[in-house]
Scaffold this active site. Structure first.
Site, short mmCIF file in Angstrom:
data_model
loop_
_atom_site.label_atom_id
_atom_site.label_comp_id
_atom_site.label_asym_id
_atom_site.label_seq_id
_atom_site.Cartn_x
_atom_site.Cartn_y
_atom_site.Cartn_z
N GLU A 47 3.41 5.02 11.80
CA GLU A 47 2.29 4.49 11.01
C GLU A 47 2.13 3.02 11.32
O GLU A 47 3.12 2.31 11.56
CB GLU A 47 2.57 4.67 9.50
CG GLU A 47 1.46 4.05 8.65
CD GLU A 47 1.46 4.50 7.20
OE1 GLU A 47 2.50 5.00 6.72
OE2 GLU A 47 0.41 4.35 6.54
N CYS A 243 -0.14 6.75 4.56
CA CYS A 243 -1.28 6.39 3.71
C CYS A 243 -2.45 5.84 4.51
O CYS A 243 -3.58 5.82 4.02
CB CYS A 243 -0.85 5.34 2.69
SG CYS A 243 0.29 5.99 1.47
N ASN A 374 -2.64 13.52 3.90
CA ASN A 374 -1.28 12.94 3.92
C ASN A 374 -0.58 13.27 2.61
O ASN A 374 -0.14 14.39 2.43
CB ASN A 374 -1.34 11.43 4.17
CG ASN A 374 0.02 10.78 4.06
OD1 ASN A 374 0.99 11.31 4.60
ND2 ASN A 374 0.14 9.68 3.37
N GLU A 375 -0.50 12.32 1.70
CA GLU A 375 0.19 12.59 0.43
C GLU A 375 -0.83 12.95 -0.63
O GLU A 375 -0.99 12.24 -1.62
CB GLU A 375 1.00 11.37 0.01
CG GLU A 375 2.36 11.28 0.65
CD GLU A 375 3.19 10.11 0.16
OE1 GLU A 375 2.64 9.20 -0.47
OE2 GLU A 375 4.40 10.11 0.44
O1 AHR Z 1 6.10 5.35 4.78
C1 AHR Z 1 5.39 4.52 3.94
C2 AHR Z 1 4.42 5.27 3.06
O2 AHR Z 1 5.12 6.09 2.18
C3 AHR Z 1 3.50 6.22 3.76
O3 AHR Z 1 2.38 5.59 4.26
C4 AHR Z 1 3.12 7.17 2.70
O4 AHR Z 1 2.78 8.45 3.18
C5 AHR Z 1 4.32 7.17 1.77
O5 AHR Z 1 3.94 6.98 0.46
#
Ligand code: AHR
Length: 657
Positions: A47, A243, A374-375
């Site tokens: 990321e 994220c 993603n989440e």
């Molecule tokens: O790894 C950091 C963040 O943690 C990521 O962007 C997210 O998916 C999670 O909340």
């Protein structure tokens, strides 16, 4: 008297033997494989957080090269010496749909001095003596004047450590380049662009790259950082997050189509981590997408990893704006997913396959995995997900889809999604756990009772947190790495259910991070793997092909006597691999008994990762303080006797023939 002394001595010796710990016997049933280990088992989560991409693995040294940051001159400073005249104006093309609208218009007269612009880089620029740097710029001559450019690399003392000249030639926008060689090493260099002569000039995309990027690619990646990834032999590369996929709001979500094609036409956005944490503000953090989806696919291919792109599913980060796209407007998001598969795998006569070929890769990237969201959590996700699944499966039935189970490994959100995703019989569920080291120890059994016939698991983001999740005080210490190693025996033992796993986040710039802990730390010139990195690497490099039971008194070893263990066969090399984690502060003797019809080698190899101090961390000064030491072991028949050091992780490899 003599006899009496002898008796006392005999008593002491016998007593010692009586109290000496008898070895723990661990049995490996090498003839009874229980599961196939997926080639994807251990992978990488990438990321653009902590300056992971811009200012990190993406080797561009100029910050804000196209003047598109919110403050157009951020990272740049005007410099005047003597009685030079000069001015810089930010101009905006304001063309409809312009993706890189701004450029600068410079007017200068350097007859009596010097006028130039200085770029500070990302916390400075890392420059190495003797290495070549490629400077490039887009220019447009706006009159008949003859402004030329004098380029300099400057160290922190203000001394010139590299220089070159470039003469703009065209009345239309044109890219020109020149190379310079550095005469000294400097972690915090700056780039100066001096305007020599009198006149006017338009400039855009002012760029500086080391020639020595990974595989010497122009617009390339930092070689040392990619090497650390390649050394892990990862099974997959998940990108671009995290994220960042979601955006704080939908307008700043990750849109892959804006990250491919000519680099000067990629539309920049603010990086969501720019403003996320008040305690770690990073006002100069943007995504230029020089590292875009094409480059991610290429990176995955280079390091032998399956690409795993994660796409936005019409939902912004639910911790932030929680915006969702109305159901009536979801189609373009689904189309993005379909087009991405065409970009990766389509023939060169398809629209997106052609773009891939035009960018330099006519052969397909052979995409097999795709993440939707993603989440995400809640009913909004379950409302949107089936539409993606239906459209993708109809057109590309072999693509396996990765689906979110939310942010946590338990609790209401997790239970809701887990139950529903299972009833939908999805392919792969992505679970995340940022938890205390103890959680990892207590959860070594987590997957033992998962449904063997249900969806497969992707442990998509995990890391033990030494203080608390998102605490800036978290450390990549040995205690955390050891807990992860122990937990991972449970992932390995359950490889029939767990098909993929990745630590997160991956990278952090020592001066530009927002989130800790992270697997790999770097500054402008240096990089090192944390103890956690070495745990990941040991698992991945010794991945094996089949799980075989490793038991103590017929039970999986997951915490008894503070031991955690797992075992795999590697049918490619005809070897048995045993992994044992000792989380106690005492050394423990073990006898690993190999039950196998095959002959067992007389010697084997042993890698030990350990530290006497659970607080130990690696650092720029001592980058391999906690790193594996290799030695050989001698077997007694089919038995490996090991003295496991306190707080240690051992990996043994022996030949079976
Ligand atoms: O790894 C950091 C963040 O943690 C990521 O962007 C997210 O998916 C999670 O909340």
């Amino acid at each position: 008297m003599k006899k009496c002394l002898f008796s006392v001595w005999a008593l002491i010796v016998t007593g010692t033997q009586l109290f000496a710990q008898s070895p723990t016997v661990l049995t490996v049933k090498a003839d009874k494989p229980t599961a196939t280990i997926q080639p994807t088992m251990w992978g990488i989560f990438f990321e653009d957080i902590n300056l992971g991409a811009d200012g990190g693995i993406y080797a561009e040294l100029v910050k804000n090269r196209s003047f598109e940051f919110n403050a157009p001159m951020m990272g740049w400073k005007e410099q005047k010496e003597g009685e030079a005249f000069g001015s810089t104006l930010v101009e905006n093309r304001l063309e409809k749909g312009a993706t890189n609208p701004r450029y600068i218009h410079v007017t200068a007269n350097s007859d009596k001095g010097k006028y130039g612009l200085i770029n500070e880089g990302f916390r400075g620029m890392g420059i190495k003596q003797g290495e070549t740097y490629d400077f490039s710029v887009w220019t447009r001559k706006t009159d008949a004047s003859s402004l030329t450019l004098h380029i300099e690399l400057i160290n922190t003392k203000g001394e010139v450590i590299g220089k070159a000249d470039l003469t703009p030639t065209d009345k239309d926008w044109k890219k020109q380049s020149v190379s310079l060689t550095a005469t000294a090493t400097e972690p915090k260099a700056k780039l100066a662009v001096w305007f020599v002569g009198t006149g006017n000039l338009d400039l855009d995309m002012i760029s500086l790259f080391p020639k020595n990027t990974w595989k010497q690619r122009p617009n390339g990646l930092r070689a040392d950082l990619v090497q650390l990834l390649a050394d892990m032999k990862p099974g997959f590369l998940r990108f671009p997050g995290g994220c960042i996929v979601e955006g704080r709001e939908l307008s700043t979500r990750y849109q892959w189509k804006k990250t491919v094609g000519e680099v000067q036409s990629r539309e920049m956005v603010i990086n969501r981590w720019n403003t996320e944490f008040k305690h770690r503000p990073t006002p100069d953090y943007f995504q230029t997408f020089g590292l875009g989806f094409y480059e991610y696919f290429l990176l995955a291919e280079d390091i032998g990893a399956e690409p795993l792109p994660i796409l936005n599913c019409g939902m912004a980060c639910q911790f932030n704006s929680a915006e969702v796209v109305p159901m009536s407007e979801i189609d373009p998001f689904i189309q993005d997913a379909l087009d991405l598969i065409e970009f990766a795998n389509g023939s060169t006569d398809t629209k997106w396959g052609k773009l891939r070929a035009d960018m330099g890769h006519p052969k397909p990237f052979n995409l097999k995995l795709l993440g939707v969201g993603n989440e995400q959590w809640g009913p909004q996700y379950l409302e949107r997900l089936p539409l993606f699944t239906k459209a993708i499966k109809e057109k590309y039935p072999t693509i396996k889809l990765v689906n979110s189970s939310g942010t946590d490994p338990n609790g209401e959100r997790f239970d809701y999604l887990n139950k529903n995703l299972r009833s939908m019989n999805v392919d792969i569920i992505d679970e995340h756990y940022y938890r205390a080291p103890d959680w990892f120890l207590q959860n070594a059994h987590r997957y033992d009772n998962y449904d063997r016939n249900g969806p497969k698991i992707f442990a998509g983001e995990y890391a033990a947190q030494s203080v608390a999740t998102v605490s800036p005080d978290n450390k990549n210490n040995w205690k955390c790495a050891l807990a992860e190693a122990a937990f991972m025996t449970g992932l390995e033992r359950n490889a029939d259910v767990v098909h993929m796993a990745s630590y997160a986040p991956l990278f952090a710039h020592a001066e530009g991070w927002q989130w800790t802990p992270d697997l790999i730390w770097f500054d402008n010139l240096r990089s090192y793997g944390t103890p956690n990195y070495y745990v990941q690497k040991l698992y991945s490099v010794h991945k094996g092909t089949q799980v075989v039971p490793l038991v103590q008194k017929n039970e999986a070893v997951a915490g008894q006597n503070d031991l955690y263990a797992s075992s795999v066969l590697d049918k490619n090399t005809q070897e048995l691999v045993v992994k044992i984690v000792n989380t106690s502060d005492k050394s423990q003797t073990t006898n690993v008994v190999i039950e196998s019809a095959k002959k067992v080698g007389k010697t084997g190899k042993l890698w030990i990762l350990k530290s006497e101090n659970l607080e130990s961390v690696n650092s720029f000064e001592d980058p391999t303080l906690v790193s594996p030491a290799e030695q050989s072991v001698t077997l007694k028949g089919k038995q490996i006797s090991l003295t496991l050091a306190p707080n240690s992780f051992s990996v043994v490899r022996v030949k079976l023939s």
